[in-house]
Enzyme design. Structure first.
Site, PDB file in Angstrom:
ATOM      1  N   GLU A 108      82.171  42.449  23.888  1.00 44.30           N
ATOM      2  CA  GLU A 108      82.995  41.471  23.177  1.00 44.30           C
ATOM      3  C   GLU A 108      83.998  40.841  24.139  1.00 44.30           C
ATOM      4  O   GLU A 108      84.294  41.418  25.184  1.00 44.30           O
ATOM      5  CB  GLU A 108      83.737  42.151  22.025  1.00 44.30           C
ATOM      6  CG  GLU A 108      84.735  43.178  22.507  1.00 44.30           C
ATOM      7  CD  GLU A 108      85.106  44.204  21.445  1.00 44.30           C
ATOM      8  OE1 GLU A 108      85.811  43.830  20.527  1.00 44.30           O
ATOM      9  OE2 GLU A 108      84.666  45.375  21.558  1.00 44.30           O
ATOM     10  N   CYS A 147     121.850  18.867  38.535  1.00 46.69           N
ATOM     11  CA  CYS A 147     123.262  18.459  38.390  1.00 46.69           C
ATOM     12  C   CYS A 147     123.796  17.716  39.603  1.00 46.69           C
ATOM     13  O   CYS A 147     124.954  17.314  39.620  1.00 46.69           O
ATOM     14  CB  CYS A 147     124.125  19.667  38.082  1.00 46.69           C
ATOM     15  SG  CYS A 147     124.371  20.731  39.504  1.00 46.69           S
ATOM     16  N   LYS A 173      86.119  41.654  34.498  1.00 45.18           N
ATOM     17  CA  LYS A 173      87.032  40.512  34.683  1.00 45.18           C
ATOM     18  C   LYS A 173      86.284  39.330  35.295  1.00 45.18           C
ATOM     19  O   LYS A 173      85.604  39.481  36.313  1.00 45.18           O
ATOM     20  CB  LYS A 173      88.180  40.912  35.627  1.00 45.18           C
ATOM     21  CG  LYS A 173      89.160  41.897  35.023  1.00 45.18           C
ATOM     22  CD  LYS A 173      89.964  41.230  33.925  1.00 45.18           C
ATOM     23  CE  LYS A 173      91.170  42.022  33.510  1.00 45.18           C
ATOM     24  NZ  LYS A 173      92.318  41.944  34.337  1.00 45.18           N
ATOM     25  N   CYS A 222     121.174  19.507  44.039  1.00 44.02           N
ATOM     26  CA  CYS A 222     120.504  20.119  42.902  1.00 44.02           C
ATOM     27  C   CYS A 222     119.826  19.023  42.080  1.00 44.02           C
ATOM     28  O   CYS A 222     120.475  18.044  41.718  1.00 44.02           O
ATOM     29  CB  CYS A 222     121.523  20.866  42.050  1.00 44.02           C
ATOM     30  SG  CYS A 222     120.863  21.349  40.446  1.00 44.02           S
ATOM     31  N   CYS A 265     126.023  23.339  36.264  1.00 48.84           N
ATOM     32  CA  CYS A 265     124.600  23.021  36.208  1.00 48.84           C
ATOM     33  C   CYS A 265     123.988  23.414  34.853  1.00 48.84           C
ATOM     34  O   CYS A 265     123.943  24.586  34.495  1.00 48.84           O
ATOM     35  CB  CYS A 265     123.878  23.728  37.338  1.00 48.84           C
ATOM     36  SG  CYS A 265     122.162  23.263  37.424  1.00 48.84           S
ATOM     37  N   TYR A 314      90.223  45.601  17.131  1.00 48.62           N
ATOM     38  CA  TYR A 314      89.069  46.158  17.834  1.00 48.62           C
ATOM     39  C   TYR A 314      89.051  47.676  17.859  1.00 48.62           C
ATOM     40  O   TYR A 314      88.193  48.277  18.479  1.00 48.62           O
ATOM     41  CB  TYR A 314      88.985  45.627  19.262  1.00 48.62           C
ATOM     42  CG  TYR A 314      90.291  45.715  20.030  1.00 48.62           C
ATOM     43  CD1 TYR A 314      90.852  46.937  20.322  1.00 48.62           C
ATOM     44  CD2 TYR A 314      90.946  44.564  20.459  1.00 48.62           C
ATOM     45  CE1 TYR A 314      92.044  47.028  21.013  1.00 48.62           C
ATOM     46  CE2 TYR A 314      92.142  44.644  21.153  1.00 48.62           C
ATOM     47  CZ  TYR A 314      92.686  45.880  21.427  1.00 48.62           C
ATOM     48  OH  TYR A 314      93.869  45.957  22.104  1.00 48.62           O
ATOM     49  N   ASP A 357      93.261  37.757  25.613  1.00 46.05           N
ATOM     50  CA  ASP A 357      94.387  37.816  26.522  1.00 46.05           C
ATOM     51  C   ASP A 357      95.679  37.630  25.743  1.00 46.05           C
ATOM     52  O   ASP A 357      96.143  36.519  25.544  1.00 46.05           O
ATOM     53  CB  ASP A 357      94.235  36.705  27.567  1.00 46.05           C
ATOM     54  CG  ASP A 357      94.711  37.180  28.909  1.00 46.05           C
ATOM     55  OD1 ASP A 357      95.165  38.329  28.994  1.00 46.05           O
ATOM     56  OD2 ASP A 357      94.636  36.401  29.860  1.00 46.05           O
ATOM     57  N   LYS A 374      87.372  39.792  25.946  1.00 41.97           N
ATOM     58  CA  LYS A 374      88.669  40.440  26.114  1.00 41.97           C
ATOM     59  C   LYS A 374      89.729  39.403  25.755  1.00 41.97           C
ATOM     60  O   LYS A 374      89.816  38.348  26.392  1.00 41.97           O
ATOM     61  CB  LYS A 374      88.833  40.891  27.562  1.00 41.97           C
ATOM     62  CG  LYS A 374      90.099  41.661  27.815  1.00 41.97           C
ATOM     63  CD  LYS A 374      90.033  42.293  29.203  1.00 41.97           C
ATOM     64  CE  LYS A 374      91.201  43.232  29.421  1.00 41.97           C
ATOM     65  NZ  LYS A 374      92.492  42.565  29.399  1.00 41.97           N
ATOM     66  N   CYS A 386     121.509  26.256  43.695  1.00 44.99           N
ATOM     67  CA  CYS A 386     122.599  25.463  43.176  1.00 44.99           C
ATOM     68  C   CYS A 386     123.627  26.469  42.667  1.00 44.99           C
ATOM     69  O   CYS A 386     123.296  27.363  41.913  1.00 44.99           O
ATOM     70  CB  CYS A 386     122.109  24.590  42.029  1.00 44.99           C
ATOM     71  SG  CYS A 386     123.464  23.855  41.120  1.00 44.99           S
TER      72      CYS A 386
HETATM   73  S1  IVH Z   1      89.582  48.033  23.600  1.00 49.62           S
HETATM   74  C1  IVH Z   1      91.029  52.234  24.918  1.00 49.62           C
HETATM   75  N1  IVH Z   1      88.874  45.557  23.207  1.00 49.62           N
HETATM   76  O1  IVH Z   1      93.004  44.779  27.010  1.00 49.62           O
HETATM   77  C2  IVH Z   1      91.490  50.881  25.049  1.00 49.62           C
HETATM   78  N2  IVH Z   1      90.890  45.975  24.332  1.00 49.62           N
HETATM   79  O2  IVH Z   1      93.269  45.730  29.703  1.00 49.62           O
HETATM   80  C3  IVH Z   1      91.052  50.091  23.881  1.00 49.62           C
HETATM   81  N3  IVH Z   1      92.110  43.965  24.959  1.00 49.62           N
HETATM   82  O3  IVH Z   1      94.901  47.591  26.172  1.00 49.62           O
HETATM   83  C4  IVH Z   1      91.028  48.711  24.204  1.00 49.62           C
HETATM   84  N4  IVH Z   1      90.695  42.529  24.105  1.00 49.62           N
HETATM   85  O4  IVH Z   1      95.266  45.368  24.861  1.00 49.62           O
HETATM   86  C5  IVH Z   1      89.792  46.371  23.723  1.00 49.62           C
HETATM   87  N5  IVH Z   1      88.153  43.404  22.771  1.00 49.62           N
HETATM   88  C6  IVH Z   1      89.051  44.223  23.265  1.00 49.62           C
HETATM   89  C7  IVH Z   1      90.207  43.750  23.892  1.00 49.62           C
HETATM   90  C8  IVH Z   1      91.104  44.662  24.431  1.00 49.62           C
HETATM   91  C9  IVH Z   1      91.828  42.676  24.752  1.00 49.62           C
HETATM   92  C10 IVH Z   1      93.311  44.439  25.672  1.00 49.62           C
HETATM   93  C11 IVH Z   1      93.930  45.681  25.093  1.00 49.62           C
HETATM   94  C12 IVH Z   1      93.843  46.698  26.194  1.00 49.62           C
HETATM   95  C13 IVH Z   1      93.823  45.839  27.393  1.00 49.62           C
HETATM   96  C14 IVH Z   1      93.281  46.557  28.593  1.00 49.62           C
END
Ligand code: IVH
Length: 684
Positions: free
Chosen positions: A118, A417, A319, A414, A437, A231, A122, A120, A432
């Site tokens: 799935e 200001c 990533k 600056c 400012c 999730y 952000d 990730k 500055c």
């Molecule tokens: S599972 C055991 N699923 O990414 C950890 N995390 O870099 C369970 N995150 O701490 C995390 N999308 O905050 C999971 N589809 C996803 C996610 C996700 C974003 C975040 C989450 C995690 C962090 C780790």
């Protein structure tokens, strides 16, 4: 207000409206399939609100509870029942294959493993705690064990259910975890708006989401459109899930927002394919994603695999590589940070879309960055953006130069200001330092009012922002011009809070010099230095137009401090502010000044430098001089009055002779003290 008795039919109407509105909310925000117009929704909502107000019957899951809650002073801490973990990262196909091999090895199997794949999200990780089906608490991850209570903020997110509907299966406590994030469109809109009001921009949707959730004022959170993707679970009592897919299906059924992009696949080749699919599609998502999360689907296997220190062995985050684009630098502009540091940033023409986000500018770290990368205005450049990192210029494409490109001259004034800027030896930053400012003013006011400075209770971050945005304080003198009536007009103030703040401001007018000097926020002048100054200068005015040499005369004061203090007190605009503060009733006393109080200052106004070996330790002699009102300086200069020379004097004596400075012995020093003392007093 006395609430009316609640007739049964009103109770039913309220309950019906809550259910109906929550259904519409779910259809609109989670399913994206509304069956009612916005106006229709508003009508129902207003009716509910009216009945609730009239009869005081407000269900815990009522949509009216999503808005408005008084701002907090700070977040309470929340301990997670099970730690909130983070994820290990993978950066290549090989890393993913390695992960699969490790999983198989640990499970001692050759069979293909089933995984979920799935996007990730952000954003910021949040845990939702439900008790007997009702949202009870929402907390941030914090350090994994303990986070912050952001319940009122999370309640404003329309996709987060306030109640889980169930048939006995949801009693006890359930912890649902997910990511709160901001859509790219909302992020860009928000920044656009902040640009107009001159507020600092968010670097990426992740920071914007985190900043919106970690807001002490839920009204601000409510004004930003946030989403959540669930999730996972923490503790669940009484619920049994076989797998991640099973859990997601349950969450979906219970109306939690989950990722529609999740896939369940078998074997690592299929995982890689699924990753590619998401990567290819990522620019079509409404949200920002910097990777893909791969999890072992089966919960029994997850349990067997367990957890390393902070990451589970059953999941990994792939990533995406940083994305790049090419554009031209139209302009380089200096921007003034809240501490006065001027950082250049580039304006791109045309703006470029990288990873779904429009990049129209990027900051350069400092002037040396420009030099090092040889960046000129008009250059064609490669811009990179990686997930949560601020977009930056990677390199200049020199082949594209036409000769028309121009250097960016280091700013002398600056950009906000127009005051003269300061660049210190050995530092790359240009600053500055003007009290005027506007770019720094909020930060300066906050510092001015803080506890160790003027100690104005009630003038913290939120109120400073509120007063500033409403045009009530532009400089710190304005604090003392605030009127009770002005405060009452603001959303956060009621009679009592307004009165308290006015009283706290009034009280702060009586202060001591060291706190006042610290409050001014003079570059490098912390509490200690402020105290040192107040020991050596009786009145604030004694510092007006001071030379760096006079400051250097004070032992412990280095060149950097001397220059900063002297620059500050030689700026007419600053002096004007100080005078204006005085005319507004500021009374500054100085209990620190070493001798005034005692009436004993035989060495007042005299500066001594010590050289060679004296009958007493150097430190003791310095103390003696200071105790008697003199200054002990470390280097001989034109402002030195006496050189106290012992045996084997150093080169200071040559300089002193050259400058015609009187040279005395230790005994000579005691003579002066005795001669000038009204009483034998302070000599030891
Ligand atoms: S599972 C055991 N699923 O990414 C950890 N995390 O870099 C369970 N995150 O701490 C995390 N999308 O905050 C999971 N589809 C996803 C996610 C996700 C974003 C975040 C989450 C995690 C962090 C780790």
């Amino acid at each position: 207000m006395i609430k009316k008795e609640l007739p049964e039919e009103i109770k039913e109407e309220i309950e019906g409206l809550v259910k109906e509105l929550n259904d519409h909310c779910y259809r609109y925000y989670v399913l994206d399939a509304p069956v009612i117009s916005d106006a229709g929704y508003d009508l129902l909502y207003r009716r509910l609100k009216e009945l609730e107000d009239r009869y005081g019957y407000i269900l815990p899951e009522s949509p009216t509870r999503r808005v408005g809650a008084p701002p907090l002073d700070k977040f309470e801490k929340v301990r997670h029942t099970e730690p909130m973990l983070s994820l290990d990262n993978a950066f290549s196909d090989e890393d993913i294959r390695e992960f699969d091999k490790r999983v198989k090895r640990l499970l001692d199997t050759d069979a293909d493993i089933e995984y979920t794949v799935e996007p990730k999200y952000d954003g910021i990780a949040i845990e939702l705690t439900y008790r007997n089906g009702l949202l009870y608490k929402a907390s941030t991850r914090g350090d994994g064990y303990e986070g912050e209570d952001v319940t009122r903020n999370i309640m404003t997110i329309k996709t987060v259910p306030l109640k889980i509907e169930g048939n006995g299966d949801i009693s006890g406590e359930i912890n649902i975890r997910g990511e709160v994030y901001m859509d790219i469109e909302e992020f860009e809109k928000l920044n656009e708006q902040r640009k107009k009001t001159g507020e600092p921009l968010f670097a990426n949707p992740r920071n914007a989401a985190a900043g919106s959730v970690r807001q002490l004022d839920p009204l601000i959170t409510a004004s930003r459109r946030l989403y959540m993707a669930c999730y996972g679970v923490g503790t669940v009592r009484g619920l049994k899930f076989k797998s991640q897919a099973d859990l997601i299906a349950w969450l979906r059924e219970k109306r939690f927002p989950v990722s529609p992009e999740m896939m369940v696949v078998k074997g690592i080749d299929s995982v890689l394919e699924a990753i590619k699919k998401i990567e290819k599609n990522r620019n079509n998502f409404s949200f920002e994603t910097d990777g893909v999360v791969v999890k072992v689907n089966d919960f029994d296997l997850q349990y067997k695999l367990g957890v390393k220190t902070r990451e589970p062995r059953w999941a990994i985050a792939y990533k995406f590589p940083a994305e790049r684009g090419i554009t031209k630098i139209k302009e380089i502009i200096g921007s003034v940070g809240r501490t006065g540091v001027i950082t250049p940033y580039t304006i791109f023409d045309p703006p470029i879309k990288i990873g779904g986000v429009t990049v129209s500018r990027s900051t350069l770290h400092n002037l040396d960055d420009i030099k090092r990368k040889d960046i000129k205005i008009g250059d064609t450049v490669v811009v990179e953006r990686a997930g949560d990192v601020i977009p930056h210029v990677v390199e200049v494409i020199k082949d594209r130069r036409t000769g028309e490109e121009k250097d960016f001259p280091p700013p002398e004034k600056c950009p906000v200001c127009q005051s003269k800027v300061v660049k210190e030896e050995g530092e790359v930053a240009i600053r500055c330092v003007s009290l005027h400012c506007p770019a720094q003013i909020q930060e300066r006011i906050k510092h001015f009012a803080s506890r160790s400075a003027m100690d104005i209770e009630g003038l913290g971050e939120k109120n400073v922002e509120l007063l500033y945005v409403n045009g009530l304080i532009k400089h710190f003198e304005d604090i003392y011009k605030l009127k009770y009536e002005d405060l009452l007009k603001l959303p956060r103030f009621a009679e009592k809070s307004a009165r308290n703040l006015i009283d706290a401001i009034e009280k702060s007018k009586k202060t001591v010099l060291s706190k006042f000097l610290f409050a001014l926020g003079i570059l490098h002048v912390g509490e200690y230095t402020a105290k040192l100054l107040s020991k050596n200068f009786r009145r604030l005015e004694d510092l007006y137009n001071i030379t760096p040499e006079k400051i250097m005369d004070i032992r412990q004061m280095g060149e950097k401090l001397a220059s900063s203090i002297s620059t500050f007190f030689n700026d007419d605009k600053n002096i004007k502010i100080l005078e204006s503060l005085k005319s507004l009733g500021m009374k500054i006393s100085n209990p620190d000044f070493l001798y005034e109080e005692k009436g004993e200052e035989p060495l007042k106004g005299l500066t001594f430098v010590i050289t060679g070996t004296l009958p007493k330790a150097r430190k003791a002699v310095e103390n003696l001089i200071e105790k008697n009102g003199g200054r002990a300086a470390s280097a001989v200069s034109a402002s030195t009055d006496y050189l106290v020379a012992g045996e084997n004097p150093g080169s200071k004596i040559i300089k002193a002779k050259a400058l015609g400075i009187k040279i005395i012995s230790y005994e000579g020093l005691s003579e002066i003290i005795k001669r000038k003392s009204k009483s034998p007093g302070l000599f030891d």
